[in-house]
Design an enzyme around this catalytic site. Structure first.
Site, PDB file in Angstrom:
ATOM      1  CG  ASN A  67      43.264  30.768  26.775  1.00 28.22           C
ATOM      2  OD1 ASN A  67      43.941  30.514  25.775  1.00 28.22           O
ATOM      3  ND2 ASN A  67      42.762  31.350  27.616  1.00 28.22           N
ATOM      4  CG  HIS A 101      51.714  34.023  32.875  1.00 29.89           C
ATOM      5  ND1 HIS A 101      50.619  33.598  33.845  1.00 29.89           N
ATOM      6  CD2 HIS A 101      52.394  35.161  33.072  1.00 29.89           C
ATOM      7  CE1 HIS A 101      51.083  35.299  35.027  1.00 29.89           C
ATOM      8  NE2 HIS A 101      51.737  36.136  34.458  1.00 29.89           N
ATOM      9  CD  GLU A 111      61.356  29.926  40.022  1.00 30.62           C
ATOM     10  OE1 GLU A 111      61.548  30.806  39.812  1.00 30.62           O
ATOM     11  OE2 GLU A 111      62.375  28.996  38.778  1.00 30.62           O
ATOM     12  CG  ASP A 164      53.171  32.139  36.049  1.00 29.35           C
ATOM     13  OD1 ASP A 164      52.468  31.170  35.947  1.00 29.35           O
ATOM     14  OD2 ASP A 164      53.063  33.205  37.521  1.00 29.35           O
ATOM     15  CD  GLU A 215      45.733  34.410  27.314  1.00 26.65           C
ATOM     16  OE1 GLU A 215      45.194  33.439  27.959  1.00 26.65           O
ATOM     17  OE2 GLU A 215      45.478  35.766  27.745  1.00 26.65           O
TER      18      GLU A 215
END
Ligand code: GRF
Length: 217
Positions: free
Chosen positions: A17, A112, A146, A148, A177
């Protein structure tokens, strides 16, 4: 064009990525430039890729720090020194302290490999197969303390096929992605996507949105 945003990418491993973002940012009209890659693993293959692409790299080995806060402070120092505007996590396998995530709120993205809020945490592709979903995908979101759970900037969908394994599904999602992250970063760097009142606001329409839906592929 207004000044390009200065990007740091945080990685822990392969860096595919990261490579997609570096490649996208080569375009002269891209609103961001990748000026730093930081890895918490000195042996991450992505570091060599970044170096070969001519991007400055920094290894900040988390094992050398007594606490999460001390590690985060070292990363923070590298970001400040490089005058970073936006941080992109790309396969970065460290949980950040709430203070770090809050300091970069609205200025830090993560990708993600699931359609959040489904399948947070580890092995989301395996979780998707176990749940029996027919459409899987990936999500770029703003990072909040928090895990994801931050406001969603963009998502891409791929089909789940009969006989898929976690590996075959992961490969199909990974290809998505590589299209999604450069698009999402472009929106954020150009100010078309931003965090407002705890939600992601995206000025639309997003021209490329159709490319992100591939249920027949
Ligand atoms: C990607 O699937 C990413 O979504 C997840 O970890 C993987 C990293 O792959 N967070 P790479 O290092 O970008 O190749």
């Amino acid at each position: 064009m207004t000044t390009r945003k200065r990007i740091a990418i945080l990685i822990s491993g392969r860096g595919s990525n990261m490579a997609a973002l570096i490649e996208a940012a080569r375009a002269p009209d891209y609103p961001a430039e990748v000026v730093l890659v930081v890895s918490n693993r000195p042996d991450a293959p992505g570091l060599a890729l970044a170096r070969a692409a001519g991007v400055p790299i920094r290894a900040v080995d988390h094992k050398g720090f007594a606490s999460r806060e001390a590690f985060d402070a070292a990363v923070e120092a590298a970001l400040v020194e490089a005058r970073i505007d936006l941080v992109c996590q790309a396969g970065f396998m460290r949980i950040q302290s709430a203070a770090f995530a809050t300091r970069w709120l609205g200025r830090q993205l993560n990708i993600h490999p699931s359609l959040l809020p489904a399948f947070k945490g580890l092995h989301p592709q395996r979780q998707a197969l176990e749940a029996g979903v027919r459409i899987a995908g990936c999500t770029v979101h703003f990072v909040t303390p928090e895990l994801d759970a931050g406001p969603i900037v963009a998502q891409a969908a791929v089909p789940v096929r009969e006989g898929d394994t976690p590996e075959s599904l992961a490969a199909r999602i990974l290809a998505a992605e590589h299209r999604l992250y450069p698009l999402a970063l472009r929106l954020v760097a150009a100010g078309r996507a931003r965090l407002e009142g705890g939600r992601a606001v995206v000025d639309g329409p997003v021209e490329e949105a159709a490319q992100l839906l591939a249920p027949a592929s």
